[in-house]
Structures are given as C-alpha cells and as structure tokens.
Design an enzyme around this catalytic site. Structure first.
Site, PDB file in Angstrom:
ATOM      1  CB  SER A 287     -25.186 -42.509 -47.692  1.00 28.18           C
ATOM      2  OG  SER A 287     -24.201 -43.359 -47.525  1.00 28.18           O
TER       3      SER A 287
ATOM      4  CE  LYS B  43     -29.505 -44.946 -44.308  1.00 29.07           C
ATOM      5  NZ  LYS B  43     -28.852 -45.581 -42.991  1.00 29.07           N
TER       6      LYS B  43
ATOM      7  CG  HIS C 218     -29.895 -41.901 -47.047  1.00 34.60           C
ATOM      8  ND1 HIS C 218     -29.958 -41.534 -45.883  1.00 34.60           N
ATOM      9  CD2 HIS C 218     -28.740 -43.046 -47.251  1.00 34.60           C
ATOM     10  CE1 HIS C 218     -28.189 -42.396 -45.521  1.00 34.60           C
ATOM     11  NE2 HIS C 218     -27.865 -42.666 -46.373  1.00 34.60           N
TER      12      HIS C 218
HETATM   13  C1  LIG Z   1     -27.697 -46.577 -48.687  1.00 32.51           C
HETATM   14  C2  LIG Z   1     -28.210 -47.116 -47.473  1.00 32.51           C
HETATM   15  N1  LIG Z   1     -28.634 -48.918 -47.915  1.00 32.51           N
HETATM   16  C3  LIG Z   1     -28.340 -49.059 -46.876  1.00 32.51           C
HETATM   17  C4  LIG Z   1     -28.347 -49.045 -45.531  1.00 32.51           C
HETATM   18  C5  LIG Z   1     -28.213 -49.574 -44.491  1.00 32.51           C
HETATM   19  O1  LIG Z   1     -29.465 -49.508 -43.936  1.00 32.51           O
HETATM   20  P1  LIG Z   1     -30.101 -49.930 -42.009  1.00 32.51           P
HETATM   21  O2  LIG Z   1     -29.190 -48.701 -40.920  1.00 32.51           O
HETATM   22  O3  LIG Z   1     -31.209 -49.762 -42.461  1.00 32.51           O
HETATM   23  O4  LIG Z   1     -28.964 -51.358 -41.464  1.00 32.51           O
HETATM   24  C6  LIG Z   1     -27.799 -47.788 -45.355  1.00 32.51           C
HETATM   25  C7  LIG Z   1     -27.378 -47.228 -44.156  1.00 32.51           C
HETATM   26  O5  LIG Z   1     -26.601 -46.440 -43.923  1.00 32.51           O
HETATM   27  C8  LIG Z   1     -27.569 -47.386 -46.161  1.00 32.51           C
HETATM   28  O6  LIG Z   1     -26.642 -45.940 -46.280  1.00 32.51           O
END
Ligand SMILES: Cc1ncc(COP(=O)(O)O)c(C=O)c1O
Length: 418
Positions: A207, A266, A235
C-alpha cells in the site's frame, strides 16, 4: 530538543516516561505544539465536505478555508462508493433492515443478506467459504489471531500492513519478517521455521509502494516448506486479474493460495473485510476470532450496497479498463517529469521525495492551496529517506482532471512554484 525538534516523530513517544498513567510522555506536548509540527499535522484529519469523489470539497486545516479539490487520496478506486446503483441498493437495504445489525454475527447479527454476500464473495474468490467482518483491519487481526497459536510461525513480508502484525502479536505465534520480496531471505526464514506450523503472509499490492509480491516464487517456497499462504488483497481486489479477482488471478495461482483476505472499504467503496478459505478452516476460525465473535456484524444497509458494488464491478470490465487507462496516462505523465515513482505497478503510485520532511510538507501545502488533495506520507509510515506522496488513481478521473493534476505537480515539485 528545541534545536532538532523536527527530527522527532511519533516513534519517539511510543514509550511513556510520565509516571502519571493519564499523562503524556514528558516532551510530547512541547513537540506536538511546536509550530512546525502542528503545521505538519494539519495535513491530517482534514474534513471532507462531500462524497469522496475525484472532485470534492474539503475544509483545509492549513488555513481553515473551504476548497474545491481534485482528490487523489481516496481508495474509492472504481467510484463505487457513489455509484447510483450502489446508492439505490444501500437505500433499499436500509429501508428493509434498518441501520445496524444490533448483534454479533454468532448471536443475533447474521441476516440473510450477510449469508448471501459471504456466499457470493467465496464464489467470486473461488474458495469454499467466507467470513465477513465489520472492518478490514478487524478481519486481518481476527483471522491471524484466530488461526495462529503460540509455537506456530508467522512469516511476513516486512512491508505488510499493521493489521497483519497486530494479529500476529495477539496470536502469540513467533513472528519473522523477510526482506521485501527477497526470496533468499524468505527461504532463510522458512528454514528457521522448519517443522513448525507456518503461515507466510504477503500483500497483493503493497500500500505504500504500489508494487506486487513475487507470488509464484513465494508459493513455490511455501510448497517446498509445507507452509500455508495468506494474501491480503486489500488494494488489488476488483482491480487485478481478468475478472477482477485480484493479484492471485493475475498470476494464475488462485488454487495455490490458502487464505485470501479482502477489504470492502477500498475498491468496493463501503466498509468491512472478508476472509476466504476452505470450509473447515472458516468454521474453526469462527470459534476463535474475537472481531467476529465479540463484535457487531456489518451494517446490513452497507452490505446491500456492497452486494451491488460486486455486481457492478464484475458484470463487465469497463470500470477496471478505465482505471488502467488512467493509471497508464498518469504514470506516463509523472515519469515524463523525471519523478521517482519507485517500483509501482498498480493504481497506487508513490512520488518519492527523499529525506527532507521540510520539502515534503512545503510541496504538500503548495499543492493543496492550488487545489490538489494529495497527502504527504512521512516517517515512520515510510523510511525517513523515502518520504513521499502517494497517489491513488481512480477510474473517475477525467482527462482534464489528470492534466490539471500533472500541471500542478510539475509547477510545485519540478519548477518549485509556491
Ligand atoms: C494492505 C491493507 N490491509 C488491510 C487494511 C485495513 O483495511 P480497512 O481500512 O478496510 O480496515 C488496509 C487499510 O489501509 C490495507 O492497506
């Protein structure tokens, strides 16, 4: 401290030296109230006054002004959060079920719409079963904590999301980190874990960098060492693969993935998370996963919208195709200016500025005042030598908006206009 105050970060205040448990670390107030630090924090928690569309309005904390901005920070990659069919489905579910689930899934929080959506997600990800959570973070924490135990080994790519690490910490499993995408180092970690129950965790799109895992090689090593695999496709779901199933589809390795995670916040445009795997494991997980067992089920109204979002994103490839055309246009434009985009291969494109926090914040301020909502990403979220901006491309960006964006970035970062 006063001389080098800008060298401090939140990382320096994790441990609290104040004997009063209700107090903050002794230098924290001095640090956070310093004008430069206050200014850098003013980029965060800015109020968005409308839906997270590409064109939106924010109340800038820099000067309190309301600004119309091009929004390059939202994860609403396919515009589904405001898609008319998604909104209509959300309203219909809201009318039918009300706002909240009013119960944990195990007791009174599972509605027919939850069961149906979980079934459809499992089918979409080509897995036997799926468990739904109220947040993506909760899903990662809950799945890892629910499956791994003391004595087990959890091997994570060093760039894995905090939720995966938190899950590991809660589980009591021994955690090992391998150098990002480095197969030799992964093998070294697998050697250390040899003979133990081991799970290897990677992401579909990293990310902060927008690059992909070396998935085929990672799975080969997992198979040699009899380790399980867990992929966080936060993502990449609805974006990668011919059918939008994610990076595992993109690499043609879906049947070799043990556990597949996705978030609903997302590309889906809503909120929540899900984990897909074989039926017995999901059944087992439900017995031990606190964010599922001891937390309210996702709002049925949101689930109604998400079910439609899945339909819209998968009935044809048009949203994905537009997104990729925009990614290519923006990447070419940014590359043409000679900017450092790291190893990005996705809709997440970093512009790496380097060590200077001052430059980063200066650029951020100038860009925002010219109407570009682009968040600076500072240490400790990324290493101090690679402070950056992180662009999230959306399928909703028009050619005009992309040209306007590129022109602002060129004026501020390349030509140094303030
Ligand atoms: C790679 C990754 N996993 C999990 C999450 C967590 O997801 P959520 O924001 O839907 O709680 C994020 C959020 O930024 C993320 O970038």
């Amino acid at each position: 401290m006063a001389n080098n105050i800008l060298n401090f970060s939140l990382a320096d205040f994790f441990y609290n030296d104040n004997p009063d448990v209700l107090g903050t670390p002794l230098d924290f107030e001095k640090w956070i109230n310093h004008s430069d630090v206050r200014k850098s924090f003013s980029f965060f928690e800015q109020e968005i006054l409308e839906a997270p569309r590409v064109s939106t309005r924010i109340r800038s904390k820099l000067d309190g002004k309301v600004r119309k901005v091009i929004n390059l920070t939202s994860y609403n990659y396919l515009g589904l959060s405001t898609h008319p069919e998604v909104i209509a489905a959300t309203k219909a579910a809201l009318d039918k079920y009300g706002l909240g689930s009013s119960g944990a899934p195990l007791l009174s929080g599972t509605f027919d719409i939850h069961t149906e959506f979980a079934r459809r997600l499992a089918e979409f990800k080509l897995k036997e079963d799926c468990i739904l959570y109220s947040s993506g973070l909760g899903a990662n924490v809950g799945a890892i904590q629910g499956i791994m135990r003391k004595g087990d080994y959890l091997i994570l790519d060093e760039k894995c999301h905090k939720s995966l690490i938190d899950g590991g910490n809660l589980s009591g499993a021994k955690m090992l980190f391998f150098t990002h995408n480095d197969m030799k180092n992964l093998e070294l970690m697998l050697e250390k874990a040899k003979g133990k129950r081991t799970l290897v965790v990677v992401e579909g799109v990293y990310s902060m960098d927008g690059d992909l895992p070396r998935l085929t090689e990672i799975l080969e090593l997992c198979e040699i060492y009899r380790a399980g695999s867990y992929i966080d496709e936060a993502h990449s779901t609805l974006i990668f693969g011919e059918n939008g199933r994610g990076v595992a589809e993109h690499f043609g390795v879906e049947d070799r993935i043990g556990i597949s995670f996705g978030t609903l916040s997302k590309s889906f445009g809503g909120v929540g998370g899900f984990v897909c795997s074989n039926k017995p494991l999901i059944r087992y997980l439900k017995g031990y996963s606190s964010p599922w067992n001891f937390s309210c089920a996702p709002s049925p109204a949101v689930i109604g919208g998400l079910m439609k979002a899945l339909d819209v994103a998968t009935r044809d490839s048009s949203l994905r195709d537009t997104l990729w055309a925009n990614v290519n246009y923006m990447r070419n434009g940014l590359k043409g200016m000679g900017l450092n985009l790291g190893e990005s291969e996705s809709q997440v494109i970093p512009i790496i500025i380097g060590h200077s926090g001052e430059k980063l914040m200066g650029y951020a301020e100038s860009m925002q005042k010219r109407g570009l909502f682009l968040q600076p990403v500072d240490f400790p979220a990324v290493p101090a030598y690679s402070r950056r901006f992180r662009i999230s491309i959306s399928s909703q960006l028009s050619r005009n908006e992309m040209d306007e964006t590129l022109s602002i970035i060129e004026d501020v970062i390349i030509k140094g206009f303030r």
